[in-house]
Scaffold this motif. Structure first.
Motif, PDB file in Angstrom:
ATOM      1  N   CYS A 268      51.370  23.399 -50.697  1.00 28.61           N
ATOM      2  CA  CYS A 268      51.375  22.470 -51.512  1.00 28.61           C
ATOM      3  C   CYS A 268      50.797  22.622 -52.974  1.00 28.61           C
ATOM      4  O   CYS A 268      50.804  23.625 -53.385  1.00 28.61           O
ATOM      5  N   GLU A 269      50.550  21.438 -53.686  1.00 28.44           N
ATOM      6  CA  GLU A 269      50.438  21.727 -54.978  1.00 28.44           C
ATOM      7  C   GLU A 269      49.045  22.186 -55.325  1.00 28.44           C
ATOM      8  O   GLU A 269      48.898  23.020 -56.246  1.00 28.44           O
ATOM      9  N   ALA A 270      48.032  22.045 -54.431  1.00 20.10           N
ATOM     10  CA  ALA A 270      46.672  22.614 -54.673  1.00 20.10           C
ATOM     11  C   ALA A 270      47.048  24.130 -54.492  1.00 20.10           C
ATOM     12  O   ALA A 270      46.141  24.912 -55.188  1.00 20.10           O
ATOM     13  N   LYS A 271      47.679  24.613 -53.491  1.00 22.50           N
ATOM     14  CA  LYS A 271      47.794  25.940 -53.348  1.00 22.50           C
ATOM     15  C   LYS A 271      48.473  26.431 -54.459  1.00 22.50           C
ATOM     16  O   LYS A 271      48.122  27.781 -54.780  1.00 22.50           O
ATOM     17  N   LYS A 272      49.452  25.935 -54.881  1.00 20.87           N
ATOM     18  CA  LYS A 272      50.017  26.562 -56.280  1.00 20.87           C
ATOM     19  C   LYS A 272      49.238  26.712 -57.455  1.00 20.87           C
ATOM     20  O   LYS A 272      49.299  27.717 -58.011  1.00 20.87           O
ATOM     21  N   LEU A 273      48.356  25.629 -57.404  1.00 24.34           N
ATOM     22  CA  LEU A 273      47.408  25.733 -58.592  1.00 24.34           C
ATOM     23  C   LEU A 273      46.471  26.968 -58.416  1.00 24.34           C
ATOM     24  O   LEU A 273      45.977  27.741 -59.327  1.00 24.34           O
TER      25      LEU A 273
ATOM     26  N   ASN B  46      46.888  29.642 -56.802  1.00 22.81           N
ATOM     27  CA  ASN B  46      47.616  30.820 -56.738  1.00 22.81           C
ATOM     28  C   ASN B  46      47.976  31.268 -58.368  1.00 22.81           C
ATOM     29  O   ASN B  46      47.670  32.475 -58.981  1.00 22.81           O
ATOM     30  N   GLN B  47      48.248  30.015 -59.021  1.00 26.62           N
ATOM     31  CA  GLN B  47      48.207  30.582 -60.465  1.00 26.62           C
ATOM     32  C   GLN B  47      47.102  30.644 -61.318  1.00 26.62           C
ATOM     33  O   GLN B  47      46.895  31.663 -62.329  1.00 26.62           O
ATOM     34  N   SER B  48      46.030  30.121 -60.951  1.00 25.26           N
ATOM     35  CA  SER B  48      44.615  30.509 -61.441  1.00 25.26           C
ATOM     36  C   SER B  48      44.123  31.943 -61.092  1.00 25.26           C
ATOM     37  O   SER B  48      43.630  32.447 -62.053  1.00 25.26           O
ATOM     38  N   LYS B  49      44.452  32.481 -59.995  1.00 30.25           N
ATOM     39  CA  LYS B  49      44.359  33.876 -59.627  1.00 30.25           C
ATOM     40  C   LYS B  49      44.723  34.652 -60.421  1.00 30.25           C
ATOM     41  O   LYS B  49      44.382  35.665 -60.645  1.00 30.25           O
ATOM     42  N   LYS B  50      46.358  34.174 -60.702  1.00 28.36           N
ATOM     43  CA  LYS B  50      46.877  35.535 -61.385  1.00 28.36           C
ATOM     44  C   LYS B  50      46.671  35.258 -62.792  1.00 28.36           C
ATOM     45  O   LYS B  50      46.570  36.450 -63.335  1.00 28.36           O
ATOM     46  N   ARG B  51      45.960  34.242 -63.435  1.00 25.61           N
ATOM     47  CA  ARG B  51      45.443  34.085 -64.749  1.00 25.61           C
ATOM     48  C   ARG B  51      44.442  35.092 -64.870  1.00 25.61           C
ATOM     49  O   ARG B  51      44.203  35.825 -66.000  1.00 25.61           O
ATOM     50  N   SER B  52      43.538  35.243 -63.869  1.00 22.78           N
ATOM     51  CA  SER B  52      42.337  35.741 -64.075  1.00 22.78           C
ATOM     52  C   SER B  52      42.295  37.324 -63.790  1.00 22.78           C
ATOM     53  O   SER B  52      41.485  38.178 -64.248  1.00 22.78           O
ATOM     54  N   LEU B  53      43.573  37.709 -63.401  1.00 25.00           N
ATOM     55  CA  LEU B  53      43.745  39.172 -63.298  1.00 25.00           C
ATOM     56  C   LEU B  53      44.021  39.817 -64.220  1.00 25.00           C
ATOM     57  O   LEU B  53      43.963  40.418 -65.081  1.00 25.00           O
TER      58      LEU B  53
END
Length: 54
Positions: free
Chosen positions: A40-45, A47-54
């Motif tokens: 879903c869209e919430a899950k995509k967002l 995952n994107q925020s987790k990738k940016r914080s790494l």
């Protein structure tokens, strides 16, 4: 005979509904939403925020 078949069909439907409710409650106790299996869209967002914080 038709009454017995109707009762069996109703029992199957209610049993499946009960199983789905049980699964949803069990999953919610683990902190997951009912839609965690879907992309879903919430899950995509998230995952994107987790990738940016790494």
């Amino acid at each position: 005979m038709g009454l017995i078949i109707n009762i069996i069909v109703i029992a199957i439907i209610l049993g499946f509904a009960g199983y789905q409710i049980f699964r949803a409650v069990k999953r919610s106790k683990q902190g997951k939403c009912a839609a965690c299996d879907y992309d879903c869209e919430a899950k995509k967002l998230l995952n994107q925020s987790k990738k940016r914080s790494l």
